[in-house]
Write a protein that holds these residues in place. Structure first.
Motif, PDB file in Angstrom:
ATOM      1  N   GLN A 106      11.890   1.444  -2.014  1.00  0.00           N
ATOM      2  CA  GLN A 106      12.006   0.833  -0.693  1.00  0.00           C
ATOM      3  C   GLN A 106      10.737   0.054  -0.340  1.00  0.00           C
ATOM      4  OE1 GLN A 106      13.580   3.621   2.300  1.00  0.00           O
ATOM      5  NE2 GLN A 106      14.446   4.816   0.625  1.00  0.00           N
ATOM      6  N   SER A 107       9.590   0.583  -0.740  1.00  0.00           N
ATOM      7  CA  SER A 107       8.340  -0.131  -0.502  1.00  0.00           C
ATOM      8  C   SER A 107       8.306  -1.446  -1.270  1.00  0.00           C
ATOM      9  CB  SER A 107       7.145   0.746  -0.903  1.00  0.00           C
ATOM     10  OG  SER A 107       7.041   1.873  -0.060  1.00  0.00           O
ATOM     11  N   LEU A 108       8.820  -1.439  -2.500  1.00  0.00           N
ATOM     12  CA  LEU A 108       8.879  -2.677  -3.280  1.00  0.00           C
ATOM     13  C   LEU A 108       9.713  -3.738  -2.559  1.00  0.00           C
ATOM     14  CD1 LEU A 108       9.290  -1.591  -7.018  1.00  0.00           C
ATOM     15  CD2 LEU A 108       7.438  -2.954  -6.037  1.00  0.00           C
ATOM     16  N   THR A 109      10.833  -3.302  -1.986  1.00  0.00           N
ATOM     17  CA  THR A 109      11.659  -4.266  -1.255  1.00  0.00           C
ATOM     18  C   THR A 109      10.929  -4.765  -0.012  1.00  0.00           C
ATOM     19  OG1 THR A 109      12.811  -2.587   0.100  1.00  0.00           O
ATOM     20  CG2 THR A 109      13.767  -3.141  -2.044  1.00  0.00           C
ATOM     21  N   ARG A 110      10.108  -3.895   0.604  1.00  0.00           N
ATOM     22  CA  ARG A 110       9.352  -4.317   1.792  1.00  0.00           C
ATOM     23  C   ARG A 110       8.147  -5.178   1.420  1.00  0.00           C
ATOM     24  NH1 ARG A 110      10.856   0.923   3.618  1.00  0.00           N
ATOM     25  NH2 ARG A 110       8.855   1.822   3.042  1.00  0.00           N
ATOM     26  N   ILE A 111       7.752  -5.151   0.154  1.00  0.00           N
ATOM     27  CA  ILE A 111       6.743  -6.096  -0.330  1.00  0.00           C
ATOM     28  C   ILE A 111       7.385  -7.460  -0.555  1.00  0.00           C
ATOM     29  CG2 ILE A 111       5.186  -6.676  -2.236  1.00  0.00           C
ATOM     30  CD1 ILE A 111       4.902  -3.631  -2.725  1.00  0.00           C
ATOM     31  N   ILE A 112       8.513  -7.449  -1.275  1.00  0.00           N
ATOM     32  CA  ILE A 112       9.178  -8.693  -1.655  1.00  0.00           C
ATOM     33  C   ILE A 112       9.887  -9.335  -0.465  1.00  0.00           C
ATOM     34  CG2 ILE A 112      10.939  -9.704  -3.160  1.00  0.00           C
ATOM     35  CD1 ILE A 112      10.446  -7.262  -5.043  1.00  0.00           C
ATOM     36  N   GLY A 113      10.596  -8.520   0.325  1.00  0.00           N
ATOM     37  CA  GLY A 113      11.475  -9.029   1.371  1.00  0.00           C
ATOM     38  C   GLY A 113      10.811  -9.937   2.394  1.00  0.00           C
ATOM     39  N   PRO A 114       9.732  -9.486   3.061  1.00  0.00           N
ATOM     40  CA  PRO A 114       9.103 -10.351   4.064  1.00  0.00           C
ATOM     41  C   PRO A 114       8.552 -11.649   3.481  1.00  0.00           C
ATOM     42  CG  PRO A 114       8.428  -8.073   4.389  1.00  0.00           C
ATOM     43  CD  PRO A 114       9.159  -8.129   3.078  1.00  0.00           C
ATOM     44  N   CYS A 162       0.833  -1.204   0.000  1.00  0.00           N
ATOM     45  CA  CYS A 162       0.000   0.000   0.000  1.00  0.00           C
ATOM     46  C   CYS A 162       0.869   1.258   0.000  1.00  0.00           C
ATOM     47  CB  CYS A 162      -0.929  -0.004   1.209  1.00  0.00           C
ATOM     48  SG  CYS A 162      -2.139  -1.344   1.188  1.00  0.00           S
ATOM     49  N   GLN A 163       1.987   1.212   0.710  1.00  0.00           N
ATOM     50  CA  GLN A 163       2.907   2.341   0.730  1.00  0.00           C
ATOM     51  C   GLN A 163       3.502   2.573  -0.653  1.00  0.00           C
ATOM     52  OE1 GLN A 163       6.692   2.091   2.957  1.00  0.00           O
ATOM     53  NE2 GLN A 163       5.914   3.789   4.187  1.00  0.00           N
ATOM     54  N   PHE A 164       3.744   1.482  -1.379  1.00  0.00           N
ATOM     55  CA  PHE A 164       4.283   1.599  -2.731  1.00  0.00           C
ATOM     56  C   PHE A 164       3.374   2.430  -3.618  1.00  0.00           C
ATOM     57  CE2 PHE A 164       4.049  -0.231  -7.065  1.00  0.00           C
ATOM     58  CZ  PHE A 164       5.262   0.228  -7.540  1.00  0.00           C
ATOM     59  N   PHE A 165       2.062   2.194  -3.521  1.00  0.00           N
ATOM     60  CA  PHE A 165       1.116   2.954  -4.325  1.00  0.00           C
ATOM     61  C   PHE A 165       0.885   4.351  -3.753  1.00  0.00           C
ATOM     62  CE2 PHE A 165       0.184  -1.287  -5.861  1.00  0.00           C
ATOM     63  CZ  PHE A 165      -0.019  -1.065  -7.211  1.00  0.00           C
ATOM     64  N   GLY A 166       1.036   4.488  -2.438  1.00  0.00           N
ATOM     65  CA  GLY A 166       0.780   5.776  -1.812  1.00  0.00           C
ATOM     66  C   GLY A 166       1.926   6.759  -1.906  1.00  0.00           C
ATOM     67  N   ALA A 167       3.182   6.288  -1.778  1.00  0.00           N
ATOM     68  CA  ALA A 167       4.325   7.191  -1.665  1.00  0.00           C
ATOM     69  C   ALA A 167       4.514   8.114  -2.874  1.00  0.00           C
ATOM     70  CB  ALA A 167       5.604   6.406  -1.395  1.00  0.00           C
ATOM     71  N   PRO A 168       4.555   7.584  -4.109  1.00  0.00           N
ATOM     72  CA  PRO A 168       4.753   8.498  -5.243  1.00  0.00           C
ATOM     73  C   PRO A 168       3.573   9.423  -5.456  1.00  0.00           C
ATOM     74  CG  PRO A 168       4.288   6.288  -6.033  1.00  0.00           C
ATOM     75  CD  PRO A 168       4.466   6.184  -4.551  1.00  0.00           C
ATOM     76  N   VAL A 169       2.373   8.939  -5.132  1.00  0.00           N
ATOM     77  CA  VAL A 169       1.191   9.791  -5.236  1.00  0.00           C
ATOM     78  C   VAL A 169       1.306  10.955  -4.256  1.00  0.00           C
ATOM     79  CG1 VAL A 169      -1.303   9.904  -4.891  1.00  0.00           C
ATOM     80  CG2 VAL A 169      -0.293   7.924  -6.026  1.00  0.00           C
ATOM     81  N   LEU A 170       1.692  10.642  -3.028  1.00  0.00           N
ATOM     82  CA  LEU A 170       1.853  11.690  -2.025  1.00  0.00           C
ATOM     83  C   LEU A 170       2.967  12.654  -2.424  1.00  0.00           C
ATOM     84  CD1 LEU A 170       1.500   9.516   1.206  1.00  0.00           C
ATOM     85  CD2 LEU A 170      -0.167  11.158   0.318  1.00  0.00           C
ATOM     86  N   GLY A 171       4.068  12.106  -2.969  1.00  0.00           N
ATOM     87  CA  GLY A 171       5.155  12.972  -3.414  1.00  0.00           C
ATOM     88  C   GLY A 171       4.711  13.907  -4.528  1.00  0.00           C
ATOM     89  N   ALA A 172       3.960  13.370  -5.508  1.00  0.00           N
ATOM     90  CA  ALA A 172       3.475  14.196  -6.619  1.00  0.00           C
ATOM     91  C   ALA A 172       2.453  15.224  -6.144  1.00  0.00           C
ATOM     92  CB  ALA A 172       2.861  13.300  -7.697  1.00  0.00           C
ATOM     93  N   LEU A 173       1.565  14.811  -5.232  1.00  0.00           N
ATOM     94  CA  LEU A 173       0.582  15.744  -4.687  1.00  0.00           C
ATOM     95  C   LEU A 173       1.267  16.873  -3.920  1.00  0.00           C
ATOM     96  CD1 LEU A 173      -2.219  13.313  -3.420  1.00  0.00           C
ATOM     97  CD2 LEU A 173      -2.368  14.904  -5.335  1.00  0.00           C
TER      98      LEU A 173
END
Length: 398
Positions: free
Chosen positions: A356-364, A61-72
């Motif tokens: 970083q969010s992608l790694t936290r999706i894959i890593g766990p 969810c952070q992966f989808f949220g972070a760039p959106v928040l950055g762009a906003l």
């Protein structure tokens, strides 16, 4: 008053960074014990899978949220985005604390994850108010505060869980709401209107579009790859550490929290003092190499715990890891910020956060899968990735 002169605004930024990492760390020592309320405690594979899935879902969810928040934040300013994120995190904590079933735990992680990408806006805010030559130092200060959050998150989670397993999350919600109210009154906007994005459209809300834009920058390509080789092993550590220490070392939630306290103490020393002194002398690239080497050695110590489950081995490996992360993270943050101009710091920082969010999706998920073959396998893979990362850094030219 200008943001650079507003000490209260700076305090808000530091508290926000602290609470964000504290909330992530809060889960680590407690979550294996919370999940066992809904799953057979003897089914260690199912517990490890659900723990990994909960942590990965937050990152998804952070992966989808972070760039959106950055762009906003590039379009509408940093202030409204930061305040909104605080509200979302508070709601997520409350739902997780109230959890009467696995579905509520997942819902809490989803809400908190979507608004948990505020770290990209935090770094963009700091980039707005800081001269480029001072960014490494200021990112080191934020890194030190993150280190404090990394200390107190697992420690609070472990200690406050003696009251109840839900108590740490209610406490985090209260602190986040108080900080949101504080920020409402003291936080000025940092992004001048002349630097705001003027061509904002719906495609800015697509995280893959943001990543594609950022990856089109040749220098930033290699920086993201370097970060991947550090943050993927780190995500494995986050995803499996609680289960690993519970099964192999037979630690309680409090013991796990105290171990992370040790990491945080040395991380603060490294990021708050050593990195700031060493970076101007040796440069970001050399500190990144040193960081990867240290964490690689630390993962060797973790893997060895299965054969040598001694406290001394665990403590030495933990200290080495803290030193490595303290070298790597502020140096990497400086590399990211130097790769973009003032009008696109939100995008670039959002893309870095998404990586970083992608790694936290894959890593766990990767860690929980490897765990089925043996408790040390997640850490063996971490060793390989860390030293492979050094090879990538060697080819990087500023």
């Amino acid at each position: 008053m200008k943001p650079k002169n507003n000490q209260q605004a700076f305090i808000f930024i530091l508290i926000t960074a602290f609470l964000g990492v504290m909330g992530i760390g809060l889960v680590i020592p407690v979550i294996p014990f919370i999940v066992t309320k809904f799953i057979d405690p003897h089914n260690t594979k199912a517990i490890a899978f659900n723990v990994g899935l909960l942590i990965s879902l937050y990152a998804f969810c952070q992966f989808f949220g972070a760039p959106v928040l950055g762009a906003l934040s590039d379009k509408f300013g940093r202030r409204p985005v930061l305040l909104l994120c605080q509200l979302g995190s508070a709601i997520g904590y409350i739902l997780f604390g109230m959890g009467t079933g696995l579905w509520m735990l997942f819902l809490g992680r989803i809400i908190d994850g979507f608004t948990g990408g505020d770290i990209s806006t935090i770094f963009a805010y700091m980039a707005d108010i800081t001269d480029p030559k001072d960014r490494g130092r200021n990112y080191g200060i934020i890194g030190a505060i993150i280190g404090v959050g990394f200390i107190l998150g697992p420690t609070i989670g472990g200690l406050v869980s003696t009251i109840s397993l839900s108590a740490p999350f209610y406490l985090a919600a209260i602190l986040t709401i108080i900080n949101m109210i504080f920020g409402y009154f003291v936080l000025p906007e940092s992004l001048d209107k002349k630097h705001r994005t003027s061509d904002f459209t719906i495609h800015h809300l697509n995280p893959f579009t943001q990543l594609q834009y950022s990856l089109s920058k040749p220098t930033f390509n290699i920086i993201l790859i370097i970060g991947f080789f550090y943050f993927l092993p780190f995500a494995q550590l986050q995803g499996i550490a609680g289960v690993f220490l519970k099964d192999v070392m037979h630690y309680s939630a409090t013991n796990i929290g105290l171990l992370f306290l040790l990491i945080g103490v040395f991380d603060i020393i490294t990021q708050g003092f050593l990195s700031g002194k060493l970076m101007p002398k040796y440069g970001e690239k050399n500190l990144v190499i040193a960081g990867l080497a240290f964490v690689g050695v630390a993962y060797c110590f973790n893997a060895a715990l299965l054969l040598f489950p001694f406290l001394a081995v665990n403590v030495i490996g933990t200290i080495i890891y803290a030193l490595g992360s303290g070298f790597f993270e502020p140096a990497f943050g400086a590399l990211v910020s130097h790769s973009a101009g003032p009008h696109e710091q939100g995008r670039i920082q959002g893309a870095s956060s998404s990586m970083q969010s992608l790694t936290r999706i894959i890593g766990p998920l990767l860690a929980s899968f490897l765990y089925t073959f043996g408790a040390s396998w997640p850490y063996i893979v971490c060793v390989i990735l860390s030293f492979a990362g050094i090879g990538v850094v060697m080819k990087y030219k500023k």
